[in-house]
Motif scaffolding. Structure first.
Motif, PDB file in Angstrom:
ATOM      1  N   GLU A 477      36.828  14.427  67.647  1.00  0.00           N
ATOM      2  CA  GLU A 477      37.651  15.170  68.591  1.00  0.00           C
ATOM      3  C   GLU A 477      38.868  15.773  67.891  1.00  0.00           C
ATOM      4  O   GLU A 477      39.472  15.142  67.013  1.00  0.00           O
ATOM      5  CB  GLU A 477      38.108  14.264  69.734  1.00  0.00           C
ATOM      6  N   ARG A 478      39.210  16.991  68.311  1.00  0.00           N
ATOM      7  CA  ARG A 478      40.390  17.663  67.779  1.00  0.00           C
ATOM      8  C   ARG A 478      41.399  17.855  68.907  1.00  0.00           C
ATOM      9  O   ARG A 478      41.033  18.091  70.058  1.00  0.00           O
ATOM     10  CB  ARG A 478      40.039  19.021  67.175  1.00  0.00           C
ATOM     11  N   SER A 479      42.677  17.759  68.533  1.00  0.00           N
ATOM     12  CA  SER A 479      43.738  17.957  69.523  1.00  0.00           C
ATOM     13  C   SER A 479      43.894  19.450  69.821  1.00  0.00           C
ATOM     14  O   SER A 479      43.245  20.302  69.196  1.00  0.00           O
ATOM     15  CB  SER A 479      45.049  17.366  69.000  1.00  0.00           C
ATOM     16  N   LEU A 480      44.797  19.736  70.774  1.00  0.00           N
ATOM     17  CA  LEU A 480      45.047  21.139  71.097  1.00  0.00           C
ATOM     18  C   LEU A 480      45.729  21.876  69.967  1.00  0.00           C
ATOM     19  O   LEU A 480      45.706  23.102  69.923  1.00  0.00           O
ATOM     20  CB  LEU A 480      45.899  21.224  72.371  1.00  0.00           C
ATOM     21  N   ASN A 509      42.290   5.409  73.007  1.00  0.00           N
ATOM     22  CA  ASN A 509      42.657   6.786  73.302  1.00  0.00           C
ATOM     23  C   ASN A 509      42.744   7.568  72.004  1.00  0.00           C
ATOM     24  O   ASN A 509      43.023   7.015  70.933  1.00  0.00           O
ATOM     25  CB  ASN A 509      44.003   6.838  74.040  1.00  0.00           C
ATOM     26  N   HIS A 510      42.555   8.862  72.113  1.00  0.00           N
ATOM     27  CA  HIS A 510      42.659   9.704  70.919  1.00  0.00           C
ATOM     28  C   HIS A 510      44.092   9.714  70.407  1.00  0.00           C
ATOM     29  O   HIS A 510      45.058   9.679  71.172  1.00  0.00           O
ATOM     30  CB  HIS A 510      42.218  11.139  71.235  1.00  0.00           C
ATOM     31  N   ASN A 511      44.178   9.819  69.070  1.00  0.00           N
ATOM     32  CA  ASN A 511      45.504   9.866  68.451  1.00  0.00           C
ATOM     33  C   ASN A 511      45.371  10.581  67.116  1.00  0.00           C
ATOM     34  O   ASN A 511      44.597  10.171  66.249  1.00  0.00           O
ATOM     35  CB  ASN A 511      46.059   8.456  68.247  1.00  0.00           C
ATOM     36  N   SER A 512      46.174  11.651  66.954  1.00  0.00           N
ATOM     37  CA  SER A 512      46.170  12.401  65.693  1.00  0.00           C
ATOM     38  C   SER A 512      47.378  12.080  64.831  1.00  0.00           C
ATOM     39  O   SER A 512      47.537  12.683  63.771  1.00  0.00           O
ATOM     40  CB  SER A 512      46.125  13.903  65.971  1.00  0.00           C
ATOM     41  N   ARG A 513      48.243  11.174  65.313  1.00  0.00           N
ATOM     42  CA  ARG A 513      49.497  10.807  64.641  1.00  0.00           C
ATOM     43  C   ARG A 513      50.457  11.992  64.536  1.00  0.00           C
ATOM     44  O   ARG A 513      51.369  11.989  63.701  1.00  0.00           O
ATOM     45  CB  ARG A 513      49.223  10.237  63.256  1.00  0.00           C
ATOM     46  N   GLY A 514      50.218  12.959  65.349  1.00  0.00           N
ATOM     47  CA  GLY A 514      51.148  14.086  65.400  1.00  0.00           C
ATOM     48  C   GLY A 514      52.092  13.947  66.594  1.00  0.00           C
ATOM     49  O   GLY A 514      51.659  13.595  67.692  1.00  0.00           O
ATOM     50  N   ARG A 515      53.387  14.220  66.394  1.00  0.00           N
ATOM     51  CA  ARG A 515      54.390  14.129  67.458  1.00  0.00           C
ATOM     52  C   ARG A 515      55.184  15.429  67.494  1.00  0.00           C
ATOM     53  O   ARG A 515      55.417  16.066  66.469  1.00  0.00           O
ATOM     54  CB  ARG A 515      55.334  12.949  67.236  1.00  0.00           C
ATOM     55  N   ASP A 531      50.567  14.093  70.342  1.00  0.00           N
ATOM     56  CA  ASP A 531      49.767  15.314  70.267  1.00  0.00           C
ATOM     57  C   ASP A 531      48.701  15.276  71.351  1.00  0.00           C
ATOM     58  O   ASP A 531      47.841  14.371  71.351  1.00  0.00           O
ATOM     59  CB  ASP A 531      49.123  15.415  68.878  1.00  0.00           C
ATOM     60  N   PRO A 532      48.691  16.200  72.308  1.00  0.00           N
ATOM     61  CA  PRO A 532      47.726  16.134  73.406  1.00  0.00           C
ATOM     62  C   PRO A 532      46.337  16.588  72.961  1.00  0.00           C
ATOM     63  O   PRO A 532      46.183  17.444  72.095  1.00  0.00           O
ATOM     64  CB  PRO A 532      48.316  17.081  74.444  1.00  0.00           C
ATOM     65  N   PHE A 533      45.297  16.003  73.616  1.00  0.00           N
ATOM     66  CA  PHE A 533      43.905  16.340  73.313  1.00  0.00           C
ATOM     67  C   PHE A 533      43.224  17.089  74.447  1.00  0.00           C
ATOM     68  O   PHE A 533      42.064  17.465  74.299  1.00  0.00           O
ATOM     69  CB  PHE A 533      43.122  15.062  72.979  1.00  0.00           C
ATOM     70  N   ALA A 537      46.677  16.384  79.791  1.00  0.00           N
ATOM     71  CA  ALA A 537      47.664  15.576  79.084  1.00  0.00           C
ATOM     72  C   ALA A 537      48.826  16.423  78.602  1.00  0.00           C
ATOM     73  O   ALA A 537      49.968  15.960  78.534  1.00  0.00           O
ATOM     74  CB  ALA A 537      47.011  14.867  77.906  1.00  0.00           C
ATOM     75  N   ALA A 538      48.560  17.682  78.290  1.00  0.00           N
ATOM     76  CA  ALA A 538      49.624  18.537  77.758  1.00  0.00           C
ATOM     77  C   ALA A 538      50.543  19.065  78.859  1.00  0.00           C
ATOM     78  O   ALA A 538      51.774  19.082  78.692  1.00  0.00           O
ATOM     79  CB  ALA A 538      49.002  19.700  76.998  1.00  0.00           C
ATOM     80  N   ASN A 539      50.006  19.476  80.011  1.00  0.00           N
ATOM     81  CA  ASN A 539      50.798  20.183  81.014  1.00  0.00           C
ATOM     82  C   ASN A 539      51.067  19.392  82.287  1.00  0.00           C
ATOM     83  O   ASN A 539      51.814  19.869  83.150  1.00  0.00           O
ATOM     84  CB  ASN A 539      50.110  21.495  81.386  1.00  0.00           C
ATOM     85  N   TYR A 540      50.505  18.226  82.412  1.00  0.00           N
ATOM     86  CA  TYR A 540      50.692  17.504  83.665  1.00  0.00           C
ATOM     87  C   TYR A 540      51.103  16.045  83.439  1.00  0.00           C
ATOM     88  O   TYR A 540      52.148  15.602  83.929  1.00  0.00           O
ATOM     89  CB  TYR A 540      49.408  17.571  84.486  1.00  0.00           C
TER      90      TYR A 540
END
Length: 588
Positions: A477-480, A509-515, A531-533, A537-540
């Motif tokens: 899986e890749r984040s946004l 849960n997914h985690n890319s270690r990006g903040r 980092d949202p996937f 998760a990103a907008n709500y």
């Protein structure tokens, strides 16, 4: 020249059905000699073996053009002809060793057939040929090996060793198949009427016939004492006997061998008897050991007759003779119930011998045919299946190509595995897996050869996939923001389910270690976020959490000012420290 008469041949399967029709009442109680004929043929218009049977029987039995009698297939088949007057039953084996069957087999293969499929096809025909040969060695008294030239084919040594090994494996099954047949105990125990005697027939080429004519003064009926044909025959006898003795296809006890060859002792005794009668003092003294065999053959000096076939006899009988005379010497030993005494050594053991009637032989032959070849009887289906399971013993003898290929491919697999695992991170994606697999296949293709190449290449695919999926597969899986999840392959928690690292695969849960830092809609508040996937998760989800947190802070502040006793009940929310900071800033 005697006019040839027409006769019909039948398949072995039809012998039992036509037993009463083929057997004349006048010969019903007489025994019969079974002669089997097999071998190879060249690219001449007519098959050599077919014409040979026609010559022996002096009848037009087998069509030289290959009509409907052979089915028009490349499979092995056995045709039979029963000569009641001479009490001889001829069995003719046609297989892929014949040019006609070989051509049909090539035509049945398409251009799209892969290398491994073509190899399996040819080896299937070879196994079929071996089972038919085993059948012939189990029901015949005399066997003729026909070869299209005057050079012995050493691959027969490997073939006979394979047949002997297969016979030892299936002997208990054959005994079970013929236990109810009306034959002697020795036949049921040894699974054959006698150890068959193997004779060799070689075709002479045109050059050798010219030599014979030139050295005999143009008259082929008067060859010299040591003609090229006779010297060639002696050389072939020596060569064949040495090969079979050294490979232990032939041993001292004939009952333990797949077949026998004529014993030279009888010829030596005949030579000694003639020398005593003639008083010849210049004769070569008798020796023992292998040289005795070489010495006895050169004592047989008989008038020769020209022809295209050269016979081989190891028993000091007729050396130069017509084909029919050559064979009939051995047939008469069978019909007179003398049998073959081919054991040698200090303590030779007599071998069993039985001359069956036609009816008894057909019953045994039919049972063996159902077990070894046809598998058409439901009662014999279990035995036939067990026989087929034992055919794999032939692979070590006959399938040298596959054995070599498997050894090469097995050595190449560790090298390919090392190439795949070189410079790999602990967890990696599908793209890395495919790139490393391509590198492993390149190394494998540099070393692997033969028909097993594709099978071991598939095994390399499976091994590399198992290695990757067994704890080394990275979450795809890749984040946004187009960053990979750093966890190994895992499952997402269901609503109300907690993360569990101990599960296989783990629940995370997914985690890319990006903040990153995000602001509220008005811009007054900022907070760090993961980092949202996904869009939710990103907008709500992030803003809903911030609103709920702010509401809880104000609620706790209100309770701390006006209802201090409620604060203790809110500590379980984990916000007391932040509330105290807000209260301190509010009071100050």
């Amino acid at each position: 020249m005697k006019e040839a008469t027409m006769a019909l041949s039948v398949s072995v399967e039809a012998l039992q059905l036509q037993a009463d029709l083929l057997e004349d009442a006048a010969y019903r109680d007489d025994g019969l000699c079974v002669v089997g004929i097999f071998g190879k043929s060249n690219m001449q218009p007519g098959p050599l073996k077919d014409s040979l049977v026609n010559t022996l029987a002096d009848k037009h039995i087998f069509s030289l053009l290959g009509g409907a009698e052979d089915g028009g297939l490349a499979d092995s088949s056995i045709r039979a002809f029963y000569n009641q007057e001479n009490r001889v039953l001829y069995l003719l084996l046609s297989s892929v060793s014949d040019s006609r069957q070989l051509l049909r087999a090539c035509q049945s293969l398409s251009a799209a057939t892969s290398h491994s499929d073509a190899h399996d096809f040819w080896k299937g025909l070879d196994r079929q040929h071996c089972l038919h040969l085993l059948y012939m060695f189990s029901v015949c008294h005399v066997l003729l090996l026909v070869h299209p030239n005057h050079t012995f084919d050493v691959t027969y040594d490997r073939l006979f060793r394979a047949l002997d090994a297969l016979r030892q494996k299936v002997l208990p099954l054959i005994r079970a198949a013929i236990k109810d047949c009306p034959v002697s105990k020795e036949w049921k125990l040894n699974c054959r009427p006698c150890p068959p005697r193997l004779l060799f027939v070689f075709q002479m080429n045109g050059t050798l016939k010219v030599w014979i004519y030139s050295e005999s003064g143009g008259n082929p009926d008067k060859p010299k004492k040591h003609s090229p044909r006779r010297r060639l025959q002696h050389a072939l006898e020596d060569q064949i006997y040495r090969i079979f003795r050294k490979s232990r296809v032939l041993t001292n006890q004939s009952s333990n061998c797949l077949f026998t060859v004529p014993d030279p002792v009888g010829a030596l005794l005949g030579q000694l008897r003639s020398n005593c009668m003639l008083g010849d003092q210049d004769s070569t003294p008798t020796v023992s050991g292998p040289r005795r065999y070489q010495q006895m053959r050169r004592s047989a000096q008989q008038p020769s007759s020209s022809g295209e076939l050269s016979g081989m006899s190891l028993g000091g009988l007729l050396v130069d003779c017509s084909l029919k005379e050559f064979l009939w010497q051995h047939v008469e030993l069978v019909l007179t119930k003398k049998g073959f005494d081919d054991s040698v050594g200090r303590n030779p053991q007599p071998s069993h011998f039985e001359l069956p009637t036609y009816t008894k032989w057909v019953q045994v032959a039919s049972r063996l045919h159902q077990v070894l070849i046809s598998n058409s009887d439901d009662e014999m289906a279990e035995l036939a299946a067990k026989v087929q399971s034992q055919v794999k013993v032939l692979e070590g003898f006959l399938d040298a190509d596959t054995k070599f290929s498997e050894n090469r491919c097995q050595k190449a697999l560790p090298l390919a595995h090392s190439a795949y695992q070189s410079n790999l991170p602990h967890n990696y994606t599908t793209t890395v897996h495919k790139n490393q697999l391509a590198q492993g296949l390149r190394v494998y293709s540099q070393h692997a050869r033969g028909v097993a190449f594709q099978r071991y290449a598939l095994q390399l695919h499976e091994d590399c996939y198992k290695f990757w999926s067994n704890g080394h597969q990275l979450c795809e899986e890749r984040s946004l923001t187009d960053q990979h999840c750093v966890h190994k392959f895992h499952l997402l928690p269901q609503p109300g389910e907690k993360p569990d690292m101990d599960r296989n695969p783990p629940i995370l849960n997914h985690n890319s270690r990006g903040r990153s830092t995000s602001s509220c809609n008005c811009g007054r508040k900022q907070a760090p976020r993961e980092d949202p996937f996904d869009i939710q998760a990103a907008n709500y989800d992030f803003y809903q959490v911030r609103i709920l947190t702010k509401f809880m802070l104000y609620l706790e502040l209100f309770c701390a000012v006006f209802f201090p006793q409620v604060l203790q009940n809110l500590e379980k929310w984990g916000l007391s420290f932040e509330v105290m900071q807000i209260i301190h800033s509010f009071l100050t």
